[in-house]
Design an enzyme around this catalytic site. Structure first.
Site, PDB file in Angstrom:
ATOM      1  N   HIS A 107       5.480   4.536  12.631  1.00  0.00           N
ATOM      2  CA  HIS A 107       5.543   4.384  11.166  1.00  0.00           C
ATOM      3  C   HIS A 107       6.584   5.382  10.653  1.00  0.00           C
ATOM      4  O   HIS A 107       6.305   6.570  10.542  1.00  0.00           O
ATOM      5  CB  HIS A 107       4.137   4.690  10.641  1.00  0.00           C
TER       6      HIS A 107
ATOM      7  N   CYS B 165       9.519   8.901  -3.438  1.00  0.00           N
ATOM      8  CA  CYS B 165       8.769   9.901  -4.198  1.00  0.00           C
ATOM      9  C   CYS B 165       8.996   9.667  -5.682  1.00  0.00           C
ATOM     10  O   CYS B 165      10.138   9.589  -6.127  1.00  0.00           O
ATOM     11  CB  CYS B 165       9.240  11.291  -3.802  1.00  0.00           C
TER      12      CYS B 165
ATOM     13  N   HIS C  63       9.424   6.754   7.889  1.00  0.00           N
ATOM     14  CA  HIS C  63       9.961   6.781   6.533  1.00  0.00           C
ATOM     15  C   HIS C  63      11.446   7.128   6.646  1.00  0.00           C
ATOM     16  O   HIS C  63      11.851   7.883   7.540  1.00  0.00           O
ATOM     17  CB  HIS C  63       9.215   7.812   5.678  1.00  0.00           C
TER      18      HIS C  63
ATOM     19  N   ARG D 106       0.836  -1.207   0.000  1.00  0.00           N
ATOM     20  CA  ARG D 106       0.000   0.000   0.000  1.00  0.00           C
ATOM     21  C   ARG D 106       0.879   1.269   0.000  1.00  0.00           C
ATOM     22  O   ARG D 106       0.942   1.999  -0.986  1.00  0.00           O
ATOM     23  CB  ARG D 106      -0.940  -0.035   1.218  1.00  0.00           C
ATOM     24  N   ASP D 107       1.608   1.509   1.086  1.00  0.00           N
ATOM     25  CA  ASP D 107       2.369   2.765   1.189  1.00  0.00           C
ATOM     26  C   ASP D 107       3.508   2.792   0.180  1.00  0.00           C
ATOM     27  O   ASP D 107       3.834   3.836  -0.383  1.00  0.00           O
ATOM     28  CB  ASP D 107       2.920   2.907   2.619  1.00  0.00           C
TER      29      ASP D 107
ATOM     30  N   ASN E  57       9.366   3.894   3.096  1.00  0.00           N
ATOM     31  CA  ASN E  57       9.259   3.440   4.490  1.00  0.00           C
ATOM     32  C   ASN E  57      10.572   2.784   4.884  1.00  0.00           C
ATOM     33  O   ASN E  57      11.325   2.307   4.035  1.00  0.00           O
ATOM     34  CB  ASN E  57       8.156   2.388   4.628  1.00  0.00           C
TER      35      ASN E  57
HETATM   36  P1  HMG Z   1     -12.680  14.593  -2.656  1.00  0.00           P
HETATM   37  O1  HMG Z   1     -12.451  15.003  -4.059  1.00  0.00           O
HETATM   38  O2  HMG Z   1     -12.794  15.645  -1.616  1.00  0.00           O
HETATM   39  O3  HMG Z   1     -13.926  13.603  -2.452  1.00  0.00           O
HETATM   40  O4  HMG Z   1     -11.517  13.568  -2.271  1.00  0.00           O
HETATM   41  P2  HMG Z   1     -15.308  13.409  -3.140  1.00  0.00           P
HETATM   42  O5  HMG Z   1     -16.103  12.599  -2.148  1.00  0.00           O
HETATM   43  O6  HMG Z   1     -15.844  14.719  -3.627  1.00  0.00           O
HETATM   44  O7  HMG Z   1     -14.986  12.445  -4.391  1.00  0.00           O
HETATM   45  C1  HMG Z   1     -14.329  12.856  -5.570  1.00  0.00           C
HETATM   46  C2  HMG Z   1     -14.337  11.710  -6.571  1.00  0.00           C
HETATM   47  O8  HMG Z   1     -13.636  10.586  -6.040  1.00  0.00           O
HETATM   48  C3  HMG Z   1     -15.738  11.194  -6.898  1.00  0.00           C
HETATM   49  O9  HMG Z   1     -15.669  10.684  -8.223  1.00  0.00           O
HETATM   50  C4  HMG Z   1     -15.900  10.051  -5.944  1.00  0.00           C
HETATM   51  O10 HMG Z   1     -16.830   9.100  -6.379  1.00  0.00           O
HETATM   52  C5  HMG Z   1     -14.512   9.454  -5.922  1.00  0.00           C
HETATM   53  P3  HMG Z   1     -16.224  11.538  -9.478  1.00  0.00           P
HETATM   54  O11 HMG Z   1     -17.658  11.836  -9.127  1.00  0.00           O
HETATM   55  O12 HMG Z   1     -15.376  12.785  -9.534  1.00  0.00           O
HETATM   56  O13 HMG Z   1     -16.015  10.603 -10.630  1.00  0.00           O
HETATM   57  N1  HMG Z   1     -14.217   8.782  -4.653  1.00  0.00           N
HETATM   58  C6  HMG Z   1     -13.800   7.511  -4.552  1.00  0.00           C
HETATM   59  N2  HMG Z   1     -13.562   6.563  -5.495  1.00  0.00           N
HETATM   60  C7  HMG Z   1     -13.167   5.356  -5.045  1.00  0.00           C
HETATM   61  N3  HMG Z   1     -12.955   5.068  -3.727  1.00  0.00           N
HETATM   62  C8  HMG Z   1     -13.181   6.001  -2.777  1.00  0.00           C
HETATM   63  C9  HMG Z   1     -13.619   7.272  -3.178  1.00  0.00           C
HETATM   64  N4  HMG Z   1     -13.936   8.392  -2.524  1.00  0.00           N
HETATM   65  C10 HMG Z   1     -14.303   9.302  -3.426  1.00  0.00           C
HETATM   66  N5  HMG Z   1     -12.976   5.701  -1.494  1.00  0.00           N
HETATM   67  C11 HMG Z   1     -10.732  11.697  -0.971  1.00  0.00           C
HETATM   68  C12 HMG Z   1     -11.418  13.053  -0.976  1.00  0.00           C
HETATM   69  C13 HMG Z   1     -10.439  11.334   0.476  1.00  0.00           C
HETATM   70  C14 HMG Z   1     -11.674  10.652  -1.591  1.00  0.00           C
HETATM   71  C15 HMG Z   1      -9.437  11.778  -1.822  1.00  0.00           C
HETATM   72  O14 HMG Z   1      -8.733  12.930  -1.468  1.00  0.00           O
HETATM   73  C16 HMG Z   1      -8.573  10.574  -1.627  1.00  0.00           C
HETATM   74  O15 HMG Z   1      -8.920   9.452  -2.018  1.00  0.00           O
HETATM   75  N6  HMG Z   1      -7.402  10.753  -1.020  1.00  0.00           N
HETATM   76  C17 HMG Z   1      -6.492   9.660  -0.754  1.00  0.00           C
HETATM   77  C18 HMG Z   1      -5.127  10.158  -0.680  1.00  0.00           C
HETATM   78  C19 HMG Z   1      -4.188   9.020  -0.293  1.00  0.00           C
HETATM   79  O16 HMG Z   1      -4.485   7.842  -0.462  1.00  0.00           O
HETATM   80  N7  HMG Z   1      -3.032   9.411   0.214  1.00  0.00           N
HETATM   81  C20 HMG Z   1      -2.031   8.481   0.598  1.00  0.00           C
HETATM   82  C21 HMG Z   1      -2.399   7.718   1.839  1.00  0.00           C
HETATM   83  S1  HMG Z   1      -2.017   8.565   3.351  1.00  0.00           S
HETATM   84  C22 HMG Z   1      -0.394   8.145   3.688  1.00  0.00           C
HETATM   85  O17 HMG Z   1       0.270   7.624   2.850  1.00  0.00           O
HETATM   86  C23 HMG Z   1       0.178   8.368   5.056  1.00  0.00           C
HETATM   87  C24 HMG Z   1       0.348   7.085   5.825  1.00  0.00           C
HETATM   88  O18 HMG Z   1       1.210   6.189   5.152  1.00  0.00           O
HETATM   89  C25 HMG Z   1       0.916   7.368   7.200  1.00  0.00           C
HETATM   90  C26 HMG Z   1       2.178   8.219   7.183  1.00  0.00           C
HETATM   91  O19 HMG Z   1       3.107   7.976   6.409  1.00  0.00           O
HETATM   92  O20 HMG Z   1       2.216   9.118   8.030  1.00  0.00           O
HETATM   93  C27 HMG Z   1      -1.009   6.395   6.029  1.00  0.00           C
HETATM   94 MG    MG Z   2       3.458   6.338   5.139  1.00  0.00          MG
END
Ligand code: HMG
Ligand code: MG
Length: 305
Positions: free
Chosen positions: A207, A240, A209, A14-15, A249
């Site tokens: 967690h 990146c 990196h 995933r990450d 990570n």
């Molecule tokens: P948004 O644009 O505010 O949300 O995004 P929305 O509800 O208005 O949806 C926009 C579009 O996305 C729509 O589609 C939805 O249907 C679709 P459209 O009508 O434009 O065709 N949609 C989805 N599709 C599939 N699955 C879903 C989903 N939700 C909405 N679940 C949102 C808000 C949260 C959805 C978006 O910003 C997003 O998905 N962000 C994810 C970002 C991400 O994954 N970042 C990396 C993970 S975090 C990380 O890595 C840190 C971590 O490792 C810890 C650390 O290192 O500290 C965990």
């Molecule tokens: Mg992370």
């Protein structure tokens, strides 16, 4: 669990993969997860059910999740940002999810288009439904050691967000150094404020990196503070896509080597994890950054490291 047992949470599928420039086939991802399962990892974050526009690398989450071999006793959580993600998880037969927010308002806005309060409002129905379905839920706090937009982050802010995650029903909280900026002297304060805010030490994960080479030093400090759950990615996958060679990570192989040498047991086979990294590195055409992977490879070829 004995005091000397450490749970390694593998987040490479995933990450790691969310940060790789290449978009891999589902076949490769399934082979990678299956190799990680065979290595004895107890928890493997298999994919994310986030917006495919945000993370195209993981758009095939359902396909991957359905096809991976579910080894008995191994947990396969997936990342879920909202109810839509939960719907997808339930439909795919997922048993455990992870929600994610941050200690930094600006990062949260950029990452999930929500303030910290808004993210909790989104999580409320997700948690309620997940708990009714009998799911285990992990909560992530990103940018706990510093933020690319806001700079330093107060450990109290980390504690507040982590405590709220437990209040809404998260079974475990993972406190993350998202951009690999933290140093060991920050760890006791971050852990201390998080535990004070109501996160039991045995439900706290760290967690790290390795962007700036401090991840293992931070893990060692976390161990001193009593933390026994650490996240890592096989081979040190991730980084990146716009900075070739940048670290992701902390590498699972490096973490395992250090833990084993320090007398902690994990139940994970290091050589088999290196085998999983090899599967993936062949597909992405890049050698794993893990130092232990490289040392094992050199030893196998009878070359000095
Ligand atoms: P948004 O644009 O505010 O949300 O995004 P929305 O509800 O208005 O949806 C926009 C579009 O996305 C729509 O589609 C939805 O249907 C679709 P459209 O009508 O434009 O065709 N949609 C989805 N599709 C599939 N699955 C879903 C989903 N939700 C909405 N679940 C949102 C808000 C949260 C959805 C978006 O910003 C997003 O998905 N962000 C994810 C970002 C991400 O994954 N970042 C990396 C993970 S975090 C990380 O890595 C840190 C971590 O490792 C810890 C650390 O290192 O500290 C965990
Ligand atoms: Mg992370």
């Amino acid at each position: 669990m004995s005091h000397q047992h450490v749970t390694v949470v593998e987040v490479g599928p995933r990450d790691g993969l969310q940060n790789e420039a290449a978009i891999l086939s589902a076949d490769v991802k399934v082979a990678f997860v299956d190799a990680l399962s065979a290595a004895g990892l107890p928890v493997i974050e298999a994919t994310a059910f986030v917006s495919p526009k945000a993370i195209p690398q993981l758009a095939d989450g359902e396909d991957v999740f359905r096809r991976i071999a579910k080894r008995p006793g191994v947990r396969y959580p997936v990342l879920v940002p909202n109810e839509k993600g939960l719907d997808r998880a339930l439909a795919a037969g997922v048993r455990e999810i992870a929600v994610f927010t941050a200690a930094s308002e600006t990062f949260n806005r950029r990452n999930i288009n929500a303030s910290i309060d808004e993210s909790f409002a989104r999580f409320a129905p997700v948690l309620a439904r997940a708990k009714t379905a009998g799911m285990r839920v992990r909560g992530y706090v990103s940018c706990a050691f510093g933020c690319p937009y806001e700079g330093s982050i107060a450990p109290e802010a980390v504690g507040r967000v982590a405590g709220r995650l437990v209040e809404i029903g998260c079974d475990e909280v993972s406190v993350g150094d998202t951009i690999g900026i933290g140093v060991p002297t920050q760890v006791p304060e971050v852990v201390g404020r998080t535990v004070e805010a109501g996160v039991p030490i045995d439900r706290l994960a760290l967690h790290f990196h390795d962007t700036r080479g401090t991840a293992l030093a931070n893990v060692a400090e976390g161990l001193r503070e009593g933390v026994r759950i650490f996240d890592s990615s096989a081979g040190g996958l991730g980084g990146c896509p716009y900075a070739p060679g940048a670290a992701g990570n902390v590498a699972t192989e490096d973490l395992l080597w250090m833990l084993d040498g320090m007398g902690y047991e994990t139940g994970v086979d290091l050589a088999a994890v290196a085998g999983a990294s090899r599967v993936l590195s062949a597909a992405i055409g890049r050698r794993p950054v893990s130092r232990v992977f490289q040392a094992l490879d050199a030893a196998a070829a009878k070359r000095p490291v």
